[in-house]
Write an enzyme that holds these catalytic residues in place. Structure first.
Site, PDB file in Angstrom:
ATOM      1  N   HIS A   1      44.403  14.941  60.467  1.00 14.90           N
ATOM      2  CA  HIS A   1      44.419  14.747  61.916  1.00 14.90           C
ATOM      3  C   HIS A   1      42.981  14.566  62.402  1.00 14.90           C
ATOM      4  CE1 HIS A   1      45.749  15.039  66.034  1.00 14.90           C
ATOM      5  NE2 HIS A   1      44.969  16.083  66.260  1.00 14.90           N
TER       6      HIS A   1
ATOM      7  N   CYS B   1      37.218  11.755  47.082  1.00  9.63           N
ATOM      8  CA  CYS B   1      36.865  10.340  47.141  1.00  9.63           C
ATOM      9  C   CYS B   1      35.433  10.105  47.617  1.00  9.63           C
ATOM     10  CB  CYS B   1      37.869   9.544  47.954  1.00  9.63           C
ATOM     11  SG  CYS B   1      38.330  10.258  49.521  1.00  9.63           S
TER      12      CYS B   1
END
Length: 146
Positions: free
Chosen positions: A83, A24
């Protein structure tokens, strides 16, 4: 200028890359620049090159977004989640302040934190955010010029 009844106005040619894999950032860059300028390899190289040029004394901390394995008790599942991990220097020592650790993990000096970052980036799918003061950001002095 008038158009014939029922005629549609011409649409501007807009460059748009659709999502592929987890690229992205590459797609966002190319979409903003309105052409395919960046590849995954080029983006990876850019990420690796500023690592050696970071002026770490100017950086308050770093926040990394890393792949994280998923487990249920002792059973490790073939899934990956993301995370967020914080790195920060305290009294001359850099620490991994990962909230999943029982206690902060000392990484050592600048060489130690650079080694940690290099290892994280080598795993792929890692994002690094720099936390700097407004003054440092405005001057752009979080990168060394030498």
């Amino acid at each position: 200028m008038s158009q014939a009844p029922g005629a549609q106005p011409s649409q501007p040619s807009v460059y748009h890359e659709r999502q592929r894999l987890e690229l992205c950032a590459v797609h966002a860059l190319n979409n903003v620049l309105q052409q395919q300028l960046f590849s995954q390899e080029a983006a990876d190289e850019i990420c690796k090159r500023p690592l050696s040029q970071l002026a770490l004394p100017q950086v308050l901390g770093l926040i990394l977004n890393l792949p994280s394995p998923v487990s249920l008790g002792l059973l490790s599942l073939p899934l990956r989640r993301r995370h967020w991990v914080a790195l920060r220097q305290v009294d001359g020592v850099y620490y991994n302040l990962d909230s999943k650790l029982r206690a902060p993990e000392a990484l050592g000096d600048e060489d130690g934190v650079r080694a940690f970052l290099a290892a994280a980036l080598a795993q792929g799918l890692c994002e690094v955010l720099l936390v700097v003061t407004k003054e440092v950001e405005e001057k752009g002095c979080w990168l060394r010029t030498d």
